[in-house]
Design a protein around this motif. Sequence first.
Motif, PDB file in Angstrom:
ATOM      1  N   VAL A  24       7.100  -2.826  77.267  1.00  0.00           N
ATOM      2  CA  VAL A  24       7.106  -1.993  78.652  1.00  0.00           C
ATOM      3  C   VAL A  24       6.811  -3.193  79.585  1.00  0.00           C
ATOM      4  O   VAL A  24       7.410  -2.967  80.798  1.00  0.00           O
ATOM      5  CB  VAL A  24       6.216  -0.960  78.636  1.00  0.00           C
ATOM      6  CG1 VAL A  24       5.845  -0.533  80.070  1.00  0.00           C
ATOM      7  CG2 VAL A  24       6.632   0.104  77.668  1.00  0.00           C
ATOM      8  N   SER A  25       6.000  -4.112  79.379  1.00  0.00           N
ATOM      9  CA  SER A  25       5.758  -5.228  80.321  1.00  0.00           C
ATOM     10  C   SER A  25       6.978  -5.880  80.833  1.00  0.00           C
ATOM     11  O   SER A  25       7.075  -6.136  81.819  1.00  0.00           O
ATOM     12  CB  SER A  25       4.842  -6.316  79.566  1.00  0.00           C
ATOM     13  OG  SER A  25       4.492  -7.363  80.365  1.00  0.00           O
ATOM     14  N   ALA A  26       7.853  -6.155  79.836  1.00  0.00           N
ATOM     15  CA  ALA A  26       9.380  -6.624  79.984  1.00  0.00           C
ATOM     16  C   ALA A  26       9.998  -5.772  81.098  1.00  0.00           C
ATOM     17  O   ALA A  26      10.559  -6.359  81.999  1.00  0.00           O
ATOM     18  CB  ALA A  26      10.104  -7.177  78.814  1.00  0.00           C
ATOM     19  N   ALA A  73       9.118   1.830  72.611  1.00  0.00           N
ATOM     20  CA  ALA A  73       8.430   2.239  73.774  1.00  0.00           C
ATOM     21  C   ALA A  73       9.019   2.049  75.263  1.00  0.00           C
ATOM     22  O   ALA A  73       8.788   2.826  76.152  1.00  0.00           O
ATOM     23  CB  ALA A  73       7.200   1.351  73.878  1.00  0.00           C
ATOM     24  N   VAL A  74      10.074   1.434  75.172  1.00  0.00           N
ATOM     25  CA  VAL A  74      10.702   1.169  76.527  1.00  0.00           C
ATOM     26  C   VAL A  74      11.637   2.491  76.712  1.00  0.00           C
ATOM     27  O   VAL A  74      11.819   3.155  77.899  1.00  0.00           O
ATOM     28  CB  VAL A  74      11.639   0.043  76.518  1.00  0.00           C
ATOM     29  CG1 VAL A  74      12.426  -0.207  77.724  1.00  0.00           C
ATOM     30  CG2 VAL A  74      10.706  -1.337  76.417  1.00  0.00           C
ATOM     31  N   LEU A  75      12.377   2.956  75.689  1.00  0.00           N
ATOM     32  CA  LEU A  75      13.064   4.019  75.726  1.00  0.00           C
ATOM     33  C   LEU A  75      12.360   5.156  76.228  1.00  0.00           C
ATOM     34  O   LEU A  75      12.718   6.063  77.049  1.00  0.00           O
ATOM     35  CB  LEU A  75      13.781   4.283  74.275  1.00  0.00           C
ATOM     36  CG  LEU A  75      14.707   3.371  74.129  1.00  0.00           C
ATOM     37  CD1 LEU A  75      15.241   3.799  72.596  1.00  0.00           C
ATOM     38  CD2 LEU A  75      16.036   3.122  75.042  1.00  0.00           C
ATOM     39  N   GLU A  76      11.052   5.313  75.855  1.00  0.00           N
ATOM     40  CA  GLU A  76      10.285   6.530  76.118  1.00  0.00           C
ATOM     41  C   GLU A  76       9.697   6.307  77.517  1.00  0.00           C
ATOM     42  O   GLU A  76       9.900   7.419  78.285  1.00  0.00           O
ATOM     43  CB  GLU A  76       9.195   6.553  75.124  1.00  0.00           C
ATOM     44  CG  GLU A  76       8.026   7.708  75.305  1.00  0.00           C
ATOM     45  CD  GLU A  76       6.925   7.786  74.578  1.00  0.00           C
ATOM     46  OE1 GLU A  76       5.620   8.086  74.909  1.00  0.00           O
ATOM     47  OE2 GLU A  76       7.090   7.136  73.169  1.00  0.00           O
ATOM     48  N   ARG A  77       9.753   5.110  78.092  1.00  0.00           N
ATOM     49  CA  ARG A  77       8.985   4.981  79.391  1.00  0.00           C
ATOM     50  C   ARG A  77      10.342   5.256  80.314  1.00  0.00           C
ATOM     51  O   ARG A  77       9.920   5.817  81.444  1.00  0.00           O
ATOM     52  CB  ARG A  77       8.629   3.482  79.553  1.00  0.00           C
ATOM     53  CG  ARG A  77       8.134   3.207  80.811  1.00  0.00           C
ATOM     54  CD  ARG A  77       7.042   3.772  81.366  1.00  0.00           C
ATOM     55  NE  ARG A  77       6.396   3.535  82.594  1.00  0.00           N
ATOM     56  CZ  ARG A  77       5.632   2.652  82.990  1.00  0.00           C
ATOM     57  NH1 ARG A  77       5.173   1.680  81.958  1.00  0.00           N
ATOM     58  NH2 ARG A  77       5.365   2.248  84.228  1.00  0.00           N
ATOM     59  N   ILE A  78      11.514   5.068  80.019  1.00  0.00           N
ATOM     60  CA  ILE A  78      12.434   5.307  80.833  1.00  0.00           C
ATOM     61  C   ILE A  78      13.137   6.695  80.546  1.00  0.00           C
ATOM     62  O   ILE A  78      14.091   7.141  81.101  1.00  0.00           O
ATOM     63  CB  ILE A  78      13.902   4.308  80.914  1.00  0.00           C
ATOM     64  CG1 ILE A  78      14.212   3.969  79.598  1.00  0.00           C
ATOM     65  CG2 ILE A  78      13.102   2.893  81.577  1.00  0.00           C
ATOM     66  CD1 ILE A  78      15.308   3.210  79.483  1.00  0.00           C
ATOM     67  N   LYS A  79      12.530   7.378  79.727  1.00  0.00           N
ATOM     68  CA  LYS A  79      13.039   8.715  79.186  1.00  0.00           C
ATOM     69  C   LYS A  79      14.473   8.848  78.854  1.00  0.00           C
ATOM     70  O   LYS A  79      15.172   9.718  79.311  1.00  0.00           O
ATOM     71  CB  LYS A  79      12.934   9.640  80.497  1.00  0.00           C
ATOM     72  CG  LYS A  79      11.268   9.869  80.979  1.00  0.00           C
ATOM     73  CD  LYS A  79      10.961  10.628  82.049  1.00  0.00           C
ATOM     74  CE  LYS A  79       9.385  10.476  82.419  1.00  0.00           C
ATOM     75  NZ  LYS A  79       9.026  10.798  83.819  1.00  0.00           N
TER      76      LYS A  79
END
Length: 92
Positions: A24-26, A73-79
Amino acid sequence: MGDFDQMDEEQSPQPPASTQLDDVSALEQFLDHDDASVIGAFTSLDGEGFDEFEQIAGALQYDWRFAHTAAPAVLERIKAKSGGLLLYRSPR
Protein backbone atom coordinates in the motif's frame (compact mmCIF):
# COMPACT_ATOMS: atom_id res chain seq x y z
CA MET A 1 30.25 7.05 -34.61
CA GLY A 2 28.35 3.76 -34.61
CA ASP A 3 30.40 2.52 -31.64
CA PHE A 4 29.39 5.58 -29.60
CA ASP A 5 25.70 4.98 -30.34
CA GLN A 6 26.01 1.34 -29.34
CA MET A 7 27.87 2.22 -26.13
CA ASP A 8 25.23 4.83 -25.24
CA GLU A 9 22.45 2.27 -25.68
CA GLU A 10 24.27 -0.28 -23.53
CA GLN A 11 24.80 2.21 -20.69
CA SER A 12 21.25 3.57 -20.74
CA PRO A 13 18.83 0.71 -20.14
CA GLN A 14 15.20 1.50 -20.71
CA PRO A 15 13.22 2.12 -17.52
CA PRO A 16 10.49 -0.42 -16.87
CA ALA A 17 7.26 0.56 -18.59
CA SER A 18 5.24 -0.27 -15.48
CA THR A 19 6.04 0.06 -11.78
CA GLN A 20 5.28 -2.95 -9.62
CA LEU A 21 3.26 -2.06 -6.52
CA ASP A 22 4.11 -4.57 -3.81
CA ASP A 23 2.39 -2.82 -0.90
CA VAL A 24 0.00 0.00 0.00
CA SER A 25 2.90 2.35 0.69
CA ALA A 26 4.17 1.88 -2.88
CA LEU A 27 0.63 2.53 -4.17
CA GLU A 28 0.34 5.78 -2.23
CA GLN A 29 3.77 6.92 -3.38
CA PHE A 30 2.90 6.11 -7.01
CA LEU A 31 -0.38 8.03 -6.83
CA ASP A 32 1.24 11.10 -5.26
CA HIS A 33 1.95 12.61 -8.67
CA ASP A 34 0.59 15.36 -10.91
CA ASP A 35 -0.11 13.10 -13.89
CA ALA A 36 -2.91 10.64 -14.46
CA SER A 37 -1.95 7.03 -13.84
CA VAL A 38 -3.08 3.63 -15.08
CA ILE A 39 -2.92 0.69 -12.67
CA GLY A 40 -3.30 -2.88 -13.80
CA ALA A 41 -4.81 -5.05 -11.06
CA PHE A 42 -4.23 -8.76 -11.50
CA THR A 43 -4.84 -11.87 -9.45
CA SER A 44 -1.53 -13.19 -10.81
CA LEU A 45 1.36 -11.65 -12.74
CA ASP A 46 1.61 -14.84 -14.79
CA GLY A 47 -0.62 -15.11 -17.78
CA GLU A 48 -1.86 -13.60 -20.98
CA GLY A 49 -3.67 -10.64 -19.40
CA PHE A 50 -0.56 -9.37 -17.68
CA ASP A 51 1.55 -9.99 -20.78
CA GLU A 52 -0.84 -7.85 -22.83
CA PHE A 53 -0.77 -5.13 -20.16
CA GLU A 54 3.04 -5.06 -20.31
CA GLN A 55 2.96 -4.69 -24.10
CA ILE A 56 0.48 -1.80 -23.90
CA ALA A 57 2.44 -0.14 -21.10
CA GLY A 58 5.60 -0.43 -23.16
CA ALA A 59 3.98 1.16 -26.18
CA LEU A 60 2.42 4.03 -24.20
CA GLN A 61 4.94 4.56 -21.39
CA TYR A 62 5.82 8.07 -22.57
CA ASP A 63 2.16 9.14 -22.71
CA TRP A 64 0.87 7.62 -19.45
CA ARG A 65 2.25 6.43 -16.12
CA PHE A 66 1.69 2.70 -15.58
CA ALA A 67 1.84 0.47 -12.52
CA HIS A 68 0.67 -3.06 -11.81
CA THR A 69 -0.04 -5.21 -8.81
CA ALA A 70 -1.16 -8.62 -7.66
CA ALA A 71 -0.53 -7.86 -3.98
CA PRO A 72 -3.66 -8.69 -1.95
CA ALA A 73 -3.36 -5.60 0.29
CA VAL A 74 -3.10 -3.29 -2.72
CA LEU A 75 -5.98 -5.01 -4.51
CA GLU A 76 -8.10 -4.58 -1.40
CA ARG A 77 -7.14 -0.91 -1.10
CA ILE A 78 -8.12 -0.16 -4.70
CA LYS A 79 -11.23 -2.33 -4.35
CA ALA A 80 -10.30 -4.64 -7.22
CA LYS A 81 -11.79 -8.04 -6.50
CA SER A 82 -11.19 -9.79 -9.80
CA GLY A 83 -8.63 -7.54 -11.46
CA GLY A 84 -8.92 -4.92 -14.15
CA LEU A 85 -7.56 -1.54 -15.16
CA LEU A 86 -7.98 1.57 -13.08
CA LEU A 87 -7.40 5.16 -14.17
CA TYR A 88 -6.44 7.61 -11.44
CA ARG A 89 -6.53 11.35 -11.98
CA SER A 90 -4.32 13.54 -9.86
CA PRO A 91 -6.12 15.15 -6.93
CA ARG A 92 -3.91 18.20 -7.37
